[in-house]
Design a protein around this motif. Structure first.
Motif, PDB file in Angstrom:
ATOM      1  N   ASP A   1      55.087   3.067  16.750  1.00 38.42           N
ATOM      2  CA  ASP A   1      55.283   4.311  17.508  1.00 38.42           C
ATOM      3  C   ASP A   1      56.754   4.590  17.770  1.00 38.42           C
ATOM      4  N   PHE A   2      57.567   3.515  17.894  1.00 37.57           N
ATOM      5  CA  PHE A   2      58.984   3.736  18.189  1.00 37.57           C
ATOM      6  C   PHE A   2      59.674   4.477  17.047  1.00 37.57           C
ATOM      7  N   LEU A   3      59.179   4.325  15.825  1.00 36.38           N
ATOM      8  CA  LEU A   3      59.738   5.068  14.694  1.00 36.38           C
ATOM      9  C   LEU A   3      59.312   6.530  14.736  1.00 36.38           C
ATOM     10  N   LEU A   4      58.062   6.770  15.125  1.00 30.72           N
ATOM     11  CA  LEU A   4      57.541   8.135  15.154  1.00 30.72           C
ATOM     12  C   LEU A   4      58.208   8.983  16.229  1.00 30.72           C
ATOM     13  N   ARG A   5      58.723   8.324  17.266  1.00 31.53           N
ATOM     14  CA  ARG A   5      59.348   9.092  18.344  1.00 31.53           C
ATOM     15  C   ARG A   5      60.591   9.839  17.875  1.00 31.53           C
ATOM     16  N   PHE A   6      61.190   9.387  16.775  1.00 34.90           N
ATOM     17  CA  PHE A   6      62.394  10.035  16.264  1.00 34.90           C
ATOM     18  C   PHE A   6      62.076  11.215  15.337  1.00 34.90           C
ATOM     19  N   LEU A   7      60.805  11.391  15.002  1.00 33.33           N
ATOM     20  CA  LEU A   7      60.414  12.477  14.108  1.00 33.33           C
ATOM     21  C   LEU A   7      60.119  13.740  14.910  1.00 33.33           C
ATOM     22  N   PRO A   8      60.395  14.912  14.342  1.00 33.32           N
ATOM     23  CA  PRO A   8      60.063  16.159  15.037  1.00 33.32           C
ATOM     24  C   PRO A   8      58.548  16.378  15.050  1.00 33.32           C
ATOM     25  N   SER A   9      58.058  17.026  16.073  1.00 33.22           N
ATOM     26  CA  SER A   9      56.630  17.336  16.158  1.00 33.22           C
ATOM     27  C   SER A   9      56.297  18.467  15.197  1.00 33.22           C
ATOM     28  N   LEU A  10      55.398  18.189  14.268  1.00 39.71           N
ATOM     29  CA  LEU A  10      55.004  19.213  13.307  1.00 39.71           C
ATOM     30  C   LEU A  10      54.199  20.291  14.018  1.00 39.71           C
ATOM     31  N   PRO A  11      54.500  21.568  13.789  1.00 36.93           N
ATOM     32  CA  PRO A  11      53.724  22.634  14.425  1.00 36.93           C
ATOM     33  C   PRO A  11      52.304  22.681  13.871  1.00 36.93           C
ATOM     34  N   LEU A  12      51.355  22.937  14.742  1.00 30.74           N
ATOM     35  CA  LEU A  12      49.954  23.042  14.347  1.00 30.74           C
ATOM     36  C   LEU A  12      49.375  24.352  14.867  1.00 30.74           C
ATOM     37  N   PRO A  13      48.397  24.926  14.169  1.00 28.15           N
ATOM     38  CA  PRO A  13      47.700  26.100  14.716  1.00 28.15           C
ATOM     39  C   PRO A  13      47.062  25.763  16.062  1.00 28.15           C
ATOM     40  N   ASP A  14      46.789  26.779  16.859  1.00 29.25           N
ATOM     41  CA  ASP A  14      46.273  26.557  18.215  1.00 29.25           C
ATOM     42  C   ASP A  14      45.006  25.714  18.214  1.00 29.25           C
ATOM     43  N   VAL A  15      44.110  25.974  17.258  1.00 22.37           N
ATOM     44  CA  VAL A  15      42.853  25.233  17.237  1.00 22.37           C
ATOM     45  C   VAL A  15      43.092  23.748  16.977  1.00 22.37           C
ATOM     46  N   LEU A  16      44.077  23.422  16.129  1.00 22.94           N
ATOM     47  CA  LEU A  16      44.397  22.026  15.864  1.00 22.94           C
ATOM     48  C   LEU A  16      45.172  21.399  17.014  1.00 22.94           C
ATOM     49  N   GLU A  17      45.957  22.220  17.736  1.00 23.46           N
ATOM     50  CA  GLU A  17      46.627  21.718  18.937  1.00 23.46           C
ATOM     51  C   GLU A  17      45.590  21.289  19.970  1.00 23.46           C
ATOM     52  N   ARG A  18      44.555  22.095  20.145  1.00 18.76           N
ATOM     53  CA  ARG A  18      43.495  21.739  21.102  1.00 18.76           C
ATOM     54  C   ARG A  18      42.745  20.498  20.631  1.00 18.76           C
ATOM     55  N   PHE A  19      42.524  20.421  19.321  1.00 14.04           N
ATOM     56  CA  PHE A  19      41.866  19.244  18.748  1.00 14.04           C
ATOM     57  C   PHE A  19      42.682  17.980  19.006  1.00 14.04           C
ATOM     58  N   ALA A  20      43.994  18.049  18.755  1.00 15.55           N
ATOM     59  CA  ALA A  20      44.866  16.894  18.991  1.00 15.55           C
ATOM     60  C   ALA A  20      44.889  16.512  20.466  1.00 15.55           C
ATOM     61  N   ALA A  21      44.902  17.519  21.337  1.00 16.42           N
ATOM     62  CA  ALA A  21      44.925  17.239  22.775  1.00 16.42           C
ATOM     63  C   ALA A  21      43.651  16.523  23.217  1.00 16.42           C
ATOM     64  N   LEU A  22      42.507  16.922  22.671  1.00 15.94           N
ATOM     65  CA  LEU A  22      41.247  16.275  23.021  1.00 15.94           C
ATOM     66  C   LEU A  22      41.239  14.816  22.564  1.00 15.94           C
TER      67      LEU A  22
END
Length: 299
Positions: A64-85
């Motif tokens: 995870d420490f490596l992933l923290r340096f990567l930018p957050s890829l934009p996702l459509p709203d429906v996938l944002e809600r999916f990721a949040a769940l």
């Protein structure tokens, strides 16, 4: 097929291109499956980055420490809600339990597409080769995507089971994040089960079927979609028999750990191509040693 059947010179460029694709379903299959695997990795990668950024320093999944340096890829709203769940689910006794469970099923299914579908490529390619031969003889051929649909149906059923296990883990340990690695006795047990299964005769029987799909596909050939779909189901069962225990490793390293997901997918692909039992035994030994070390460290 006659020469006239293959004459598309009267069509325009777009029509000739479409006809060529229709006559060669392997192109369609390669494009569709390649796109599905790519999209699955993109969504899971975006989720992994969000999960890493949301975890405390020193916590979370390995890598995870490596992933923290990567930018957050934009996702459509429906996938944002999916990721949040998936990443920050509501309590399982709340009114959103159905949405949470459905999101976890979809997450595990995306993992199966990303990690396991590539290992089915030799089987699908073999079917396409048999189909090309049959088509050249003028025989009816069921599209390879029907076979693939049967295969993925088995992994969808497995995803439901893995999602149920995930919810049970959350119920037992509600204080932790849902997708964090499980440790101690639970983590060691998951690794031990996966390691022991690598030495079992059932594992080898399933692996043998996965390594030699030609005899099964040729002997069970049919021009009826229902039978080809059932054949895909059977191939999916053999693949699940090979790899279900390896998926348990994801509980010990973090369910959205894309590094281990890629490693498991690569191992599944190599294991199905290399003859002998040595790959399974090496993997089993590593997992059992890892389980013992985790048990010792935890106590």
């Amino acid at each position: 097929m006659t020469t006239q059947d293959n004459d598309f010179s009267h069509l325009d460029a777009a029509g000739r291109a479409a006809a060529a694709v229709a006559r060669k379903p392997r192109i369609t299959v390669t494009a569709v499956l390649g796109l599905a695997v790519l999209l699955a990795w993109l969504v899971l990668g975006a989720m992994a980055v969000r999960g890493a950024k949301g975890s405390l320093p020193g916590a979370g999944a390995p890598g995870d420490f490596l992933l923290r340096f990567l930018p957050s890829l934009p996702l459509p709203d429906v996938l944002e809600r999916f990721a949040a769940l998936c990443l920050t689910p509501l309590p399982v006794n709340g009114g959103w339990f159905g949405a949470e469970a459905s999101a976890l099923v979809l997450m595990w299914f995306l993992m199966a597409i990303a990690a396991m579908l590539p290992s089915a490529a030799p089987m699908i390619r073999t079917y396409c080769e048999i189909a090309d031969t049959a088509r050249a003889k003028g025989e009816l051929v069921v599209h390879p995507l029907v076979l693939t649909g049967g295969y993925l149906t088995i992994w969808l059923a497995a995803s439901i089971a893995f999602a149920a296990v995930t919810l049970v883990v959350r119920y037992i340990a509600p204080e932790g994040r849902l997708l964090d690695p499980i440790s101690g006795l639970a983590g060691a047990a998951a690794l031990a089960i996966a390691g022991i299964y690598q030495f079992s005769n059932l594992k080898q029987a399933c692996l043998t079927r996965c390594r030699n799909p030609f005899s099964t596909l040729f002997a069970r050939w049919s021009d009826r979609p229902a039978r080809i779909f059932r054949l895909g189901l059977e191939q999916g069962v053999w693949c699940l028999g090979c790899c279900w225990a390896l998926m348990l490793v994801m509980f010990a390293v973090g369910v959205t750990n894309i590094f281990w997901m890629a490693l498991i997918g690569l191992f599944a692909l190599v294991e199905k191509q290399v003859e002998g039992r040595w790959t399974s035994r090496v993997a089993g030994t590593i997992l059992l040693v890892w389980a013992a070390m985790l048990l010792v460290v935890s106590h």
